[in-house]
Scaffold this motif. Structure first.
Motif, PDB file in Angstrom:
ATOM      1  N   UNK A 296      -5.693   1.876   6.362  1.00 45.24           N
ATOM      2  CA  UNK A 296      -6.704   2.132   5.327  1.00 45.24           C
ATOM      3  C   UNK A 296      -6.034   2.129   3.964  1.00 45.24           C
ATOM      4  N   UNK A 297      -5.798   0.946   3.489  1.00 50.30           N
ATOM      5  CA  UNK A 297      -5.344   0.820   2.107  1.00 50.30           C
ATOM      6  C   UNK A 297      -6.567   0.428   1.293  1.00 50.30           C
ATOM      7  N   UNK A 298      -6.425   0.473  -0.020  1.00 49.59           N
ATOM      8  CA  UNK A 298      -7.616   0.205  -0.831  1.00 49.59           C
ATOM      9  C   UNK A 298      -7.952  -1.288  -0.798  1.00 49.59           C
ATOM     10  N   UNK A 299      -9.215  -1.567  -1.058  1.00 49.36           N
ATOM     11  CA  UNK A 299      -9.655  -2.955  -1.098  1.00 49.36           C
ATOM     12  C   UNK A 299      -8.837  -3.744  -2.119  1.00 49.36           C
TER      13      UNK A 299
ATOM     14  N   UNK B 194       0.830  -1.214   0.000  1.00 48.26           N
ATOM     15  CA  UNK B 194       0.000   0.000   0.000  1.00 48.26           C
ATOM     16  C   UNK B 194       0.854   1.250   0.000  1.00 48.26           C
TER      17      UNK B 194
ATOM     18  N   UNK C 172     -10.934  -5.617   8.007  1.00 50.53           N
ATOM     19  CA  UNK C 172     -11.471  -5.331   6.674  1.00 50.53           C
ATOM     20  C   UNK C 172     -11.239  -6.498   5.745  1.00 50.53           C
TER      21      UNK C 172
ATOM     22  N   UNK D 264     -13.710  -9.073   6.513  1.00 48.12           N
ATOM     23  CA  UNK D 264     -15.034  -8.719   5.995  1.00 48.12           C
ATOM     24  C   UNK D 264     -15.116  -8.882   4.491  1.00 48.12           C
TER      25      UNK D 264
ATOM     26  N   UNK E 288      -5.767  -3.312  -2.984  1.00 46.04           N
ATOM     27  CA  UNK E 288      -4.469  -3.687  -2.437  1.00 46.04           C
ATOM     28  C   UNK E 288      -4.617  -4.903  -1.520  1.00 46.04           C
TER      29      UNK E 288
END
Lengths: 373, 875
Positions: free
Chosen positions: A61-64, A13, A99, A102, A66
């Motif tokens: 909070x990296x992108x989905x 990330x 995350x 999830x 990644x």
């Protein structure tokens, strides 16, 4: 005879601000490729497991994308992966790990050590004692509870932690997340796999930093490796093999050019570097126009060859020789301007004057060449 | 450069070859009148140099209407010891040939040689324009443009400067100006004229700011995200702990205990309230009994009071009874007085009626009497009237007729008299018994008759005699007479009289009867205006009334003579007074009787009351009752006392239990339980909210975004710094180059200034004219005057223009450049004096340069010291 691969500090990330966008993207890609390489190595070396000692992700909070790509990249190795939250990806109430869960991005063979405790890999003969970071920073030694963890005698006690071994690394590294240097001994560990230090480093015979799998900074600390650890049985001294995983070599050179042979040497060194290099040059001293032309040409070649080369010449003064000037046909008032710029450059160390001189020289050279043709 | 000859052919009006030869190295004055071809020569020279031989834009060279023409110009000039021959043809035959000494050039090459020699350019296409003309543009002055120097100098700029460079012996830098322009262009890509960033450079600055703002926002959001994560961690721990401990359950237990305790106290309070009610009832009963007792004890006192009341009523009654006779007597008297007064009124009425009736009788009797008299008179007058009427009827005659009769008789008598006078008197005296018949009448005896008419007399036996009366008026008289006679006769007949006298007698009797009738009528009217009958009726009426009045009078009783009868008014007043007195008396009597009855009633009531009480007091039940009451009271007293003691002890018990605090405790525990549960639920809710929020925020990849943005910003910054450095460097370079360039220009101005001063001293001895950086004449000073050349008068500007051009020519000559000065009708705006000065200047300049001066005013230039060439003569 259990054998496992020790890696850490993937920092997924992360992006590279200092490079051109294209180069930065390539370097990011290399980090994903590095994970695939790890999987490949684990297979090649018939490892039983892969232990990742923290900082899989560079941020919470990296992108989905990644997140998914990271776990996709592990697919090459279907043995167990034990991943430990580090200070960048601590197991907070809400974290990159929750995350990932999830998102359903986690393959079954990836074990997340989100809570302190033992991850037992009986089939592999390993008991992995995990000290995940559950806060961003801690000031106590999270590996201390390792001593209390009881594990079956037949399993190897492998510690997995993320932090600074105290007294080992230089003082300027923050003292958060400390780890006792004798942890392996005190807690009866067969091996302590550490993360946080980006270079490969042996602390003692049972305690190692694997370093990051793909270099991401110029600080020269032996990055881009993984460790293959083989332990014949509980209590045995581990056999640790360093394997190269990184694609790019990062070089940062500070050179002073005084005489013409200095440039010669610099160019030779550049030529010797492999293509997969990221180079940062900072030059000072002085250079004649002719030499600068050679330098620029060499840099132009290097730009095409290397992943990235950056050269800061702002401190490198231009010292046109009489020959240079003659070649420029800088007569009349233009000649006067050149003289004055040289003077300013030398006397006032003026970058402006240096730049102005360079611009003027290139203009005149262009004219001279046109004229020549 | 010395132009030696000019040859033209098929060019405008010069259809045939025309040669202008034998041109001198110095001044050449070429003249001809308008339209002689003077300007065409100038145009030809210009075309030879400036226009491309292959140009299609030179139609103006073509002779009018000759589309097949090939305008040709051939020039021969000497420069630096070599002879240059130029032949240029246009349009139909496009050619250019140049020989320099022994070398030959043609077409473009030839043209480039010429341009290089003289210092001008060719147009890329189309006709040559002022900006291409370079140095010739400066030295070849077209008609009427001598004053416009600026443009020409600008167009000649580079050529002039290169000439100057070689002159000053200083290297101006080969292509230095070009370098300046490149540097300027590159600088201007980055900076505005005032040094502000522009284009990408400016945009980068803005981009950096934008990135910084985005980064700031992202950092802020990440911070919030992290705070929320921390909050989530804390909440989760708290929630789980609370969920495990369930602290509200303990409180709930306490609540229940307290509630039980409170219920006990409430029961006590209920009991207390019930007993308090019982006590209240006891007290109420006691109060009733006491009232009863008191009532009983009251009876004796009441009896005494009743007695007093009875006595008082008795006394009242007695007093009223005593008053009764007096009251009755008063009423009686009042009644008697009333009746007397009524009698009096009645008597007075009778008296009044009798008096009135008696008066009526008297009046009626008188009336009857007068009516009777009137009736008698009336019948008398009636008789008289009838008599008069009879008289009048008997003697009725018309008075007018009588008068007519009288007149007619009078006229007749007069006519008779007149006829007698003129009539034929016929008289006779007959023997008796003898008769004659005159007109039928037998005449006898004697007589006479007057004849007025033709008459005949028959004498029996004799015959007949005719008599005709003579005279002319006889006939008319006779007719008048006859008429009158007839009238008289008629009137007598109608009046019934035989003579006027009787007629008058009758008339008199008639008038007398009329008067008598009128008199009688008036008399009758005075007594019986409506005739007799009303009088009779009236009399009868009066008679009847009289009889009625008499009857009434006799019926009306005669008042009692013994009593004095007052008049009616007095009687009425007395009566009214008596009636009022009676009313008062009656009402008083009524009141009295009422009072009496009331008193009796009161006395009876009081008597009964007293009797009842007296009976009661004496009854044995009462004694019994009194005793019973006393016993009951005692029992009640004891009960109440016990009850009160119980109440007091229980009240203490209740007080000690502090029900108010218990109640507050319940509330407190209740709300504690609620709060604890609520807090727990809130925490759970917040937990869920934060989770949802964090999930959403997490999905944005904030930190990765931040990373990327920071990378962009750094790149932006780096690029900005690069451009910044480049801009600074370019700015510096441009400044330095410009400064150096200006310094050089200033050095170059000096020689030009020298030549300019040379000419200026001839024209304006005290004046100075400064050359500016662009080598143009700029500031002009003369004494205290100071200004730009462009501000001078047209004439002066033209003169300045010319001397400047000559100065440039001098400069060029010094630099070894060819100088040919061509002046087309110049200085036309100069006055005599200035023109003289200019001639001196021209003459002076002509010692260094070849000058071709074209004019249409040769006389003005006579004293130029050269022979004029006449174009006309050359043709």
């Amino acid at each position: 005879m259990p054998r496992f691969l020790h890696t850490a500090d993937w920092q997924m990330g992360r992006s590279y601000s200092r490079f051109d966008i294209e180069d930065g993207a390539a370097l990011v890609e290399a980090r994903f490729a590095g994970i695939e390489k790890l999987a490949q190595l684990a297979n090649e070396h018939q490892c039983d497991a892969v232990l990742v000692a923290g900082d899989v992700f560079d941020a919470q909070t990296v992108s989905d994308r990644t997140i998914r790509r990271v776990f996709n990249a592990t697919k090459g190795f279907d043995g167990p992966w034990v991943m430990l939250p580090g200070n960048h990806d601590a197991a907070l109430a809400e974290s990159v790990w929750t995350r990932a869960q999830r998102l359903g991005a986690l393959p079954d063979n990836v074990h997340l050590a989100l809570e302190p405790g033992v991850v037992s890999l009986e089939a592999q003969g390993l008991a992995v004692l995990c000290a995940p970071l559950t806060q961003r920073h801690t000031y106590g030694d999270l590996t201390e509870p390792f001593s209390q963890y009881e594990t079956p005698d037949e399993l190897l006690r492998i510690g997995l932690a993320h932090g600074s071994v105290q007294g080992l690394l230089s003082d300027d590294i923050d003292a958060t997340n400390p780890i006792a240097p004798d942890r392996a001994e005190v807690s009866r560990l067969d091996y302590l796999a550490l993360g946080d230090w980006h270079g490969t480093k042996r602390v003692n015979e049972r305690t190692w930093y694997s370093g990051t799998h793909e270099a991401e900074r110029f600080r020269n600390n032996d990055a881009g490796n993984a460790l293959i650890v083989e332990i014949t049985g509980p209590g045995a001294i581990p056999s640790v093999t360093q394997v190269v995983t990184g694609r790019y070599q990062w070089h940062q050179w500070r050179e002073t050019l005084a005489i013409e042979s200095d440039l010669e040497e610099l160019l030779n060194r550049l030529t010797a570097l492999p293509d997969a290099s990221v180079v940062d040059l900072r030059l000072d001293g002085a250079i004649t126009l002719a030499c600068e032309e050679r330098l620029l040409e060499a840099l132009s070649v290097a730009e095409a060859r290397f992943r990235s080369i950056q050269c800061d010449r702002s401190k490198l003064q231009l010292e046109p020789t009489e020959d240079d000037l003659a070649e420029l046909h800088a007569d009349g008032y233009v000649g006067e301007v050149i003289g004055e710029l040289r003077q300013r450059q030398q006397e006032q160390q003026s970058e402006e004057a240096r730049d102005a001189l360079a611009i003027l020289a290139s203009l005149l050279k262009g004219r001279a060449q046109e004229g020549g043709q | 450069m010395i132009l030696q000859s000019l040859r033209i052919e098929q060019l405008r009006q010069f259809r045939n070859p025309f040669v202008l030869g034998n041109l001198q190295p110095g001044l050449n004055l070429i003249h001809g009148p308008n339209e002689s071809g003077k300007s065409t020569l100038v145009r030809a020279i210009r075309a030879a140099f400036f226009e491309r031989y292959r140009s299609t834009a030179v139609d103006d060279l073509r002779p009018w209407g000759d589309s097949a023409a090939a305008p040709t110009v051939a020039l021969e000039f000497e420069h630096q010891g070599e002879l240059w021959r130029l032949t240029k043809s246009f349009l139909q035959r496009k050619r250019c040939d140049l020989t320099i000494g022994t070398s030959s050039f043609s077409e473009d090459e030839a043209e480039e040689k010429l341009a290089e020699l003289l210092g001008y350019q060719y147009p890329k296409r189309g006709a040559s324009k002022a900006e291409h003309w370079g140095i010739p543009g400066l030295l070849w002055v077209e008609q009427g443009t001598g004053q416009d120097l600026e443009q020409s100098v600008e167009h000649a700029g580079d050529h002039l400067k290169s000439a100057l460079n070689s002159l000053v012996g200083e290297v101006a830098s080969s292509g230095g100006d070009e370098v300046i322009e490149v540097v300027r262009a590159q600088r201007n890509q980055l900076l505005t004229g005032t040094g502000k960033p522009r284009g990408e450079y400016a945009q980068l600055d803005k981009d950096c700011l934008a990135f910084e703002q985005t980064i700031g926002e992202l950092k802020e959001r990440i911070l919030r995200y992290q705070e929320q994560v921390d909050r989530l961690g804390k909440l989760t721990r708290d929630y789980e702990r609370t969920e495990a401990e369930r602290p509200w359950e303990e409180v709930q237990r306490q609540l229940e205990q307290t509630q039980a305790r409170y219920q006990q106290v409430q029961q006590l309070e209920q009991l207390q309230a019930q007993e308090k009610e019982t006590l209240g009832q006891l007290l109420q009963s006691r109060r009733l009994l006491e009232q009863n007792k008191e009532y009983q004890e009251n009876v004796g006192r009441q009896l005494a009071a009743r007695k007093v009341e009875l006595d008082k009523a008795q006394a009242d009654l007695h007093r009223l009874e005593l008053q009764k006779p007096a009251s009755e007597a008063r009423l009686r008297d009042a009644k008697a007085a009333y009746e007397t007064a009524a009698q009096q009124v009645k008597q007075a009425r009778f008296q009044e009626a009798r008096t009135r009736l008696a008066q009526d009788v008297r009046r009626l009797e008188q009336r009857i009497q007068s009516l009777t008299q009137n009736l008698a008179k009336a019948s008398d007058y009636q008789q008289q009237l009838e008599q008069a009427r009879l008289q009048a009827r008997e003697n009725r005659i018309d008075a007018a007729e009588v008068k007519r009769l009288k007149t007619a008789e009078h006229q007749l008598s007069e006519a008779t008299i007149r006829s007698s006078a003129i009539a034929t008197r016929f008289s006779w005296d007959l023997e008796p018994e003898r008769s004659v018949i005159l007109d039928g009448d037998t005449l006898k005896n004697q007589g006479e008759q007057q004849l007025l008419e033709e008459s005949s007399v028959v004498i029996p036996g004799v015959g007949k005699l005719g008599i005709t009366p003579g005279g002319e008026s006889l006939a008319s008289t006779r007719r008048t007479l006859a008429t009158l006679q007839q009238t008289v006769a008629e009137l007598r007949a109608s009046l019934g009289v035989d003579s006027v006298v009787s007629a008058e007698e009758r008339l008199s009797a008639f008038e007398k009867a009329g008067r008598a009738q009128q008199h009688a009528e008036e008399l009758l009217k005075s007594v019986a205006p409506s005739g007799m009958d009303p009088l009779v009726i009236e009399q009868r009426e009066a008679q009847r009334e009289l009889e009625a009045a008499k009857e009434q009078l006799s019926a009306t009783p005669n008042p009692d003579a013994s009593m004095e009868t007052p008049d009616l008014a007095t009687a009425d007043v007395a009566f009214e007074r008596a009636a009022a007195a009676l009313t008062v008396a009656e009402s008083e009597d009524q009141e009295h009787r009422t009072a009496l009855m009331s008193a009796q009633q009161a006395r009876d009531t009081a008597q009964a009351e007293w009797q009842r009480l007296a009976d009661e007091e004496q009854s044995p039940e009462r004694q019994q009752q009194l005793k019973q009451i006393a016993e009951e009271l005692l029992g009640l007293e004891q009960k109440a006392k016990t009850l009160e003691q119980r109440l007091e002890s229980r009240s203490r018990e209740i007080l000690e239990a502090r029900p108010d605090l218990l109640k507050q405790d319940i509330e407190r525990y209740h709300s504690t339980v609620n709060n604890l549960r609520q807090t727990h639920e809130d925490r759970g809710r917040e937990l869920r909210d934060i989770k949802v929020r964090l999930e959403a925020w997490g999905a944005e990849g904030l930190e990765e975004q931040l990373n990327n943005q920071e990378a962009e910003l750094e790149w932006c910054n780096r690029r900005y710094q690069e451009l910044h450095r480049r801009a600074q460097a370019l700015d510096l370079l441009l400044n330095m180059l410009t400064e150096k360039r200006q310094a050089l220009t200033r050095r170059l101005q000096a020689p030009l200034q020298k030549h300019l001063d040379h000419y200026l001293s001839v024209l304006f001895p005290q004046a100075t004219l400064e050359v500016d950086e662009q080598l143009r004449p700029g500031t002009f000073t003369r004494g205290s005057e100071l200004g730009q050349v462009t501000e001078l008068s047209f004439g002066a500007r033209e003169q300045m223009g010319l001397i400047s051009r000559l100065a440039y020519a001098d400069l060029l000559r010094e630099a070894g450049r060819p100088t040919l000065v061509i002046l087309d009708d110049t200085l036309v705006h100069s006055d005599e004096e200035r023109l003289d000065d200019m001639k001196r200047i021209l003459f002076d300049a002509a010692t260094r340069h070849q000058i071709l001066l074209f004019t249409c005013h040769p006389e003005k230039w006579q004293d130029l010291g050269v022979p004029p060439v006449d174009i006309q003569a050359l043709k």
